[in-house]
Motif scaffolding. Structure first.
Motif, PDB file in Angstrom:
ATOM      1  N   SER A   1     -10.977  11.616  -1.474  1.00  0.00           N
ATOM      2  CA  SER A   1     -12.244  10.915  -1.650  1.00  0.00           C
ATOM      3  C   SER A   1     -12.901  11.330  -2.965  1.00  0.00           C
ATOM      4  CB  SER A   1     -13.178  11.239  -0.475  1.00  0.00           C
ATOM      5  OG  SER A   1     -14.387  10.539  -0.596  1.00  0.00           O
ATOM      6  N   GLY A   2     -13.283  10.341  -3.777  1.00  0.00           N
ATOM      7  CA  GLY A   2     -13.938  10.622  -5.051  1.00  0.00           C
ATOM      8  C   GLY A   2     -12.988  10.749  -6.220  1.00  0.00           C
ATOM      9  N   ALA A   3     -11.679  10.543  -5.970  1.00  0.00           N
ATOM     10  CA  ALA A   3     -10.704  10.691  -7.052  1.00  0.00           C
ATOM     11  C   ALA A   3     -10.594   9.439  -7.920  1.00  0.00           C
ATOM     12  CB  ALA A   3      -9.329  11.037  -6.476  1.00  0.00           C
ATOM     13  N   GLY A   4     -11.133   8.310  -7.440  1.00  0.00           N
ATOM     14  CA  GLY A   4     -11.124   7.093  -8.242  1.00  0.00           C
ATOM     15  C   GLY A   4     -10.142   6.035  -7.782  1.00  0.00           C
ATOM     16  N   LYS A   5      -9.724   6.077  -6.493  1.00  0.00           N
ATOM     17  CA  LYS A   5      -8.753   5.094  -5.979  1.00  0.00           C
ATOM     18  C   LYS A   5      -9.301   3.672  -6.062  1.00  0.00           C
ATOM     19  CE  LYS A   5      -8.535   6.849  -1.862  1.00  0.00           C
ATOM     20  NZ  LYS A   5      -9.548   7.894  -2.035  1.00  0.00           N
ATOM     21  N   THR A   6     -10.503   3.489  -5.522  1.00  0.00           N
ATOM     22  CA  THR A   6     -11.090   2.141  -5.473  1.00  0.00           C
ATOM     23  C   THR A   6     -11.330   1.607  -6.876  1.00  0.00           C
ATOM     24  OG1 THR A   6     -12.119   2.638  -3.340  1.00  0.00           O
ATOM     25  CG2 THR A   6     -13.019   0.786  -4.583  1.00  0.00           C
ATOM     26  N   TRP A   7     -11.758   2.482  -7.779  1.00  0.00           N
ATOM     27  CA  TRP A   7     -12.010   2.066  -9.162  1.00  0.00           C
ATOM     28  C   TRP A   7     -10.702   1.673  -9.838  1.00  0.00           C
ATOM     29  CZ3 TRP A   7     -15.596   0.245 -12.109  1.00  0.00           C
ATOM     30  CH2 TRP A   7     -15.494   0.314 -13.486  1.00  0.00           C
ATOM     31  N   THR A   8      -9.650   2.444  -9.613  1.00  0.00           N
ATOM     32  CA  THR A   8      -8.345   2.129 -10.201  1.00  0.00           C
ATOM     33  C   THR A   8      -7.831   0.797  -9.665  1.00  0.00           C
ATOM     34  OG1 THR A   8      -7.807   4.476 -10.448  1.00  0.00           O
ATOM     35  CG2 THR A   8      -5.968   2.933 -10.457  1.00  0.00           C
ATOM     36  N   ALA A   9      -7.954   0.583  -8.353  1.00  0.00           N
ATOM     37  CA  ALA A   9      -7.525  -0.691  -7.757  1.00  0.00           C
ATOM     38  C   ALA A   9      -8.313  -1.852  -8.351  1.00  0.00           C
ATOM     39  CB  ALA A   9      -7.692  -0.642  -6.246  1.00  0.00           C
ATOM     40  N   LYS A  10      -9.614  -1.641  -8.571  1.00  0.00           N
ATOM     41  CA  LYS A  10     -10.455  -2.691  -9.149  1.00  0.00           C
ATOM     42  C   LYS A  10     -10.011  -3.014 -10.581  1.00  0.00           C
ATOM     43  CE  LYS A  10     -15.292  -3.729 -10.347  1.00  0.00           C
ATOM     44  NZ  LYS A  10     -14.966  -4.117 -11.741  1.00  0.00           N
ATOM     45  N   LEU A  11      -9.722  -1.985 -11.378  1.00  0.00           N
ATOM     46  CA  LEU A  11      -9.265  -2.209 -12.756  1.00  0.00           C
ATOM     47  C   LEU A  11      -7.974  -3.014 -12.773  1.00  0.00           C
ATOM     48  CD1 LEU A  11      -9.924   1.324 -14.305  1.00  0.00           C
ATOM     49  CD2 LEU A  11     -11.077  -0.801 -14.953  1.00  0.00           C
ATOM     50  N   MET A  12      -7.064  -2.673 -11.864  1.00  0.00           N
ATOM     51  CA  MET A  12      -5.782  -3.382 -11.817  1.00  0.00           C
ATOM     52  C   MET A  12      -5.952  -4.822 -11.353  1.00  0.00           C
ATOM     53  SD  MET A  12      -3.095  -0.541 -10.370  1.00  0.00           S
ATOM     54  CE  MET A  12      -2.320   0.622 -11.510  1.00  0.00           C
ATOM     55  N   LEU A  13      -6.811  -5.023 -10.360  1.00  0.00           N
ATOM     56  CA  LEU A  13      -7.051  -6.383  -9.873  1.00  0.00           C
ATOM     57  C   LEU A  13      -7.704  -7.224 -10.965  1.00  0.00           C
ATOM     58  CD1 LEU A  13      -7.019  -8.411  -7.564  1.00  0.00           C
ATOM     59  CD2 LEU A  13      -9.184  -7.463  -6.766  1.00  0.00           C
TER      60      LEU A  13
END
Length: 716
Positions: A74-86
């Protein structure tokens, strides 16, 4: 960013970076279009754009589905990375349009062409129209992600916006490989958070939005939120030009409403949804009196009436539903419950309704994003999938949720080991090099949880039997039961009975280390449905969900009947069989099925090791991995080496290095080697006549013995 074989390591910088703009997108997409994306890590460096462009080009080249597995704590940036890729995938057509427009504009500026011809004008016009369409798709997808975060994310001790569920986003493409739609699959929503919020954390964002709105109107407070209403952010954010740690639930609710409309939920549908969520909060304020037979406490009558009004229920019918359970015989009346059991049933109803609502929201968005006529054929082209999944967890206190989170990571690690090992062996075979080493195998740990074998059952099966037989074992009793049933598993670690600190705990040997789990509320948390009598009463609700053409709902329909459609179908089937058996569907059983579907169908990781029938055809999926790393506790802290090392271990990065180490870890192309080490050569006249491989051997023979005490030291 860094790279280890098929793993992209993405470290959260805790600040904005300028490497995600149009220029970076265009650079990676240009290399992809000319078939040179494999060189990007050298020229542009490792990057999430490079990983997603590689997946996209592989999908086009092979017509195989591609899956990008994004893990991290949690807080490592998974959701942000997925958003950048999408966003990158959605911007690809725009990137092409930008590049073509720049070429035309440059030609005009340099006088290479006097004016655009009709074909060029038409192409630019079509590109502009396509750009508007892509921006519309992007806005809808972006809004859907905002909606998912509002209903599925919460503030935790480690992250102000932590995803409390796993998500697999499937991106579909047209014949021209343009993004045509998206579909979300979700996994293991943290149901217990609805009724119990850990200290210094918050409930789901939506519940706080509604509670704040209600608090402003009439000063209402809610037990399901408790002290969480006063919980602050982990770090400061800028609000209206001022830095603050306060959550602005009023402003965030306004943003959510706008995104709900953009996604696929008109205002009247939103209102219906908000009523039910708010009804759950009022229901949480209710208590019961009585021992053998319970009834609603007079002190909470107003809150109960408000809850029933919001959910379209008659108060007397709802009270009876919560204070009774289905009789074990077909003809008898429902059995009264004690106040304690009625309170437990109330909480289970709240958790289940929230979970069903979340399922419904995801289904509605999927319908809207695929389009009413489903105009494209998903089988014609491949898909690119993004798995944003919770990372391995070892908390101060690990419980039911951590157990399933870590099972997921065990199964993904098993898939990763297979891919990494297979890739290594392909490389050695292609080079004609013979090596012998064993593949790492963590399947015994996966089986400890998932096995259905009668002679060696797994933990999920044991909990399923407990629920079916209505056992109430918990704490110490649950520990004894699990010790007895699971003691023969290789990765079950016994705890000394004299260890009173862990007298209600068990240990499991995971690939990332031994983890201790507390046996608290395992039976209660395992229940994935509410009592039949309650479901039937909820289906009598008068709450109607308005029509919504965006989701193919052309007529109003009974909201609770739609939410509990599967439950009602099972009840009817049960009545047709004259059966009185308790449901064997538990959280664990449901999750095991979801995990099997994720691994077999989404990631193409079918393995007969875990039972079942092998697929008739190749699932046609290739996987790559992104490990997100949190380098420090928050933006104000300093780099924490121990924290990073722990994540590299739990993320499987160290395992990847160990697999390489078993063979020959250092690799260079012969020409690259010669270019770097040519000063070490004997400068013979015939040197330029030799092949790069011959020159490499000449250098190595001078400085490295071909055979070492443990075998070959180098191979060509």
């Amino acid at each position: 960013y860094s790279q280890v074989g098929p793993i992209l390591i993405a470290m959260n910088p805790f600040k904005s970076l300028d490497c995600y703009n149009d220029a970076w997108q265009d650079a990676f997409h240009s290399l992809g279009n000319i078939g040179a994306i494999h060189t990007a890590w050298r020229t542009l460096g490792p990057h999430c754009f490079c990983t997603i462009e590689s997946a996209y080009q592989a999908m086009k080249r092979t017509n195989r589905n591609q899956a990008v597995v994004i893990c991290g704590e949690s807080g490592a940036g998974k959701t942000w990375t997925a958003k950048l890729m999408l966003d990158y995938l959605l911007d690809m057509d725009v990137s092409t349009w930008r590049r073509e427009s720049k070429i035309l504009d440059t030609q005009l500026d340099l006088g290479l062409i006097e004016q655009m011809n009709n074909e060029q004008m038409a192409r630019r016009e079509r590109a502009g129209s396509k750009m508007e369409e892509e921006m519309s798709n992007k806005e809808m997808l972006s809004s859907c992600n905002v909606v998912l975060e509002a209903f599925g994310n919460a503030k935790t001790q480690r992250n102000d916006n932590s995803s409390r569920f796993g998500k697999f986003s499937s991106i579909f493409f047209s014949q021209n490989y343009q993004v045509e739609g998206c579909n979300f699959d979700h996994y293991l929503l943290e149901r217990s958070r609805v009724i119990i919020v850990p200290q210094n954390e918050r409930n789901y964002h939506i519940l706080h939005y509604l509670a704040k709105d209600e608090q402003v109107k009439n000063g209402a407070t809610f037990k399901y939120l408790g002290n969480a209403m006063n919980t602050q952010r982990a770090s400061e954010v800028e609000v209206n030009g001022k830095k603050s740690r306060e959550f602005d639930d009023v402003a965030d609710f306004k943003v959510l409403k706008e995104n709900m409309s953009q996604a696929c939920f008109p205002e009247d549908v939103q209102s219906c949804m908000y009523d039910v969520f708010l009804g759950l909060l009022y229901l949480g304020n209710c208590t019961f009196d009585g021992e053998d037979t319970s009834k609603l406490s007079p002190s909470c009558k107003a809150d109960f009436e408000k809850a029933c009004q919001l959910m379209g229920m008659k108060t007397d019918e709802m009270e009876k539903a919560l204070t009774h359970r289905t009789s074990p015989t077909i003809v008898k009346e429902p059995i009264p419950l004690s106040a304690e059991k009625a309170d437990t049933q109330k909480d289970n109803v709240a958790k289940t309704i929230y979970s069903r609502l979340f399922d419904w929201i995801v289904a509605q968005m999927n319908t809207a994003m695929l389009g009413v006529k489903n105009q494209y054929d998903k089988d014609d082209t491949g898909t690119v999938g993004l798995l944003d999944i919770f990372g391995f967890e070892d908390m101060d206190i690990n419980g039911f949720e951590q157990m399933f989170i870590n099972l997921t990571n065990e199964r993904i690690q098993h898939h990763f080991n297979n891919i990494m090992f297979a890739a290594e062996m392909r490389l050695y075979d292609s080079e004609g090099i013979v090596v012998e080493f064993e593949k790492p195998d963590n399947s015994p740990c996966v089986k400890l949880f998932t096995s259905n074998e009668a002679s060696n059952v797994g933990l999920i099966r044991v909990l399923q039997e407990c629920v079916k037989n209505q056992l109430s074992s918990d704490g110490k009793d649950m520990k004894k039961l699990l010790d007895n049933r699971l003691k023969n598993h290789k990765d079950w670690v016994p705890i000394d009975s004299k260890d009173f600190k862990n007298d209600a705990a068990f240990k499991v040997r995971h690939y990332a280390g031994v983890i201790t789990y507390q046996c608290q509320n395992f039976i209660e948390k395992s229940q994935d449905s509410v009592d039949q009598y309650v479901v039937e009463k909820l289906s009598e609700s008068s709450k109607m969900c308005p029509a919504n053409p965006k989701t193919q709902a052309l007529e109003p329909r009974n909201f609770f009947q739609e939410l509990f459609a599967n439950d009602l179908r099972e009840i009817e089937e049960k009545k047709a069989r004259n059966s009185t058996e308790n449901s064997t569907v538990t959280v664990g059983v449901t999750f095991r099925q979801q995990l099997a579907n994720l691994m077999d169908n989404k990631l193409g990781a079918y393995d007969t090791t875990f039972g079942g029938k092998a697929p008739d055809t190749d699932p046609h999926v290739d996987s790559v991995f992104v490990r997100c790393i949190k380098p420090k506790a928050n933006s104000l802290a300093t780099f924490d080496q121990a924290m990073v090392r722990s994540q590299l271990i739990s993320g499987g990065v160290i395992s990847a290095l160990k697999i390489r180490e078993l063979g020959m870890p250092d690799r260079m192309d012969c020409e690259e080697f010669v270019n770097e080490f040519w000063p070490l050569e004997h400068h013979e006249k015939s040197m330029n006549e030799k092949s790069p491989a011959e020159r490499v051997k000449g250098i190595l023979d001078q400085f490295v013995e071909e055979m070492g005490p443990e075998g070959p030291r180098y191979k060509l």
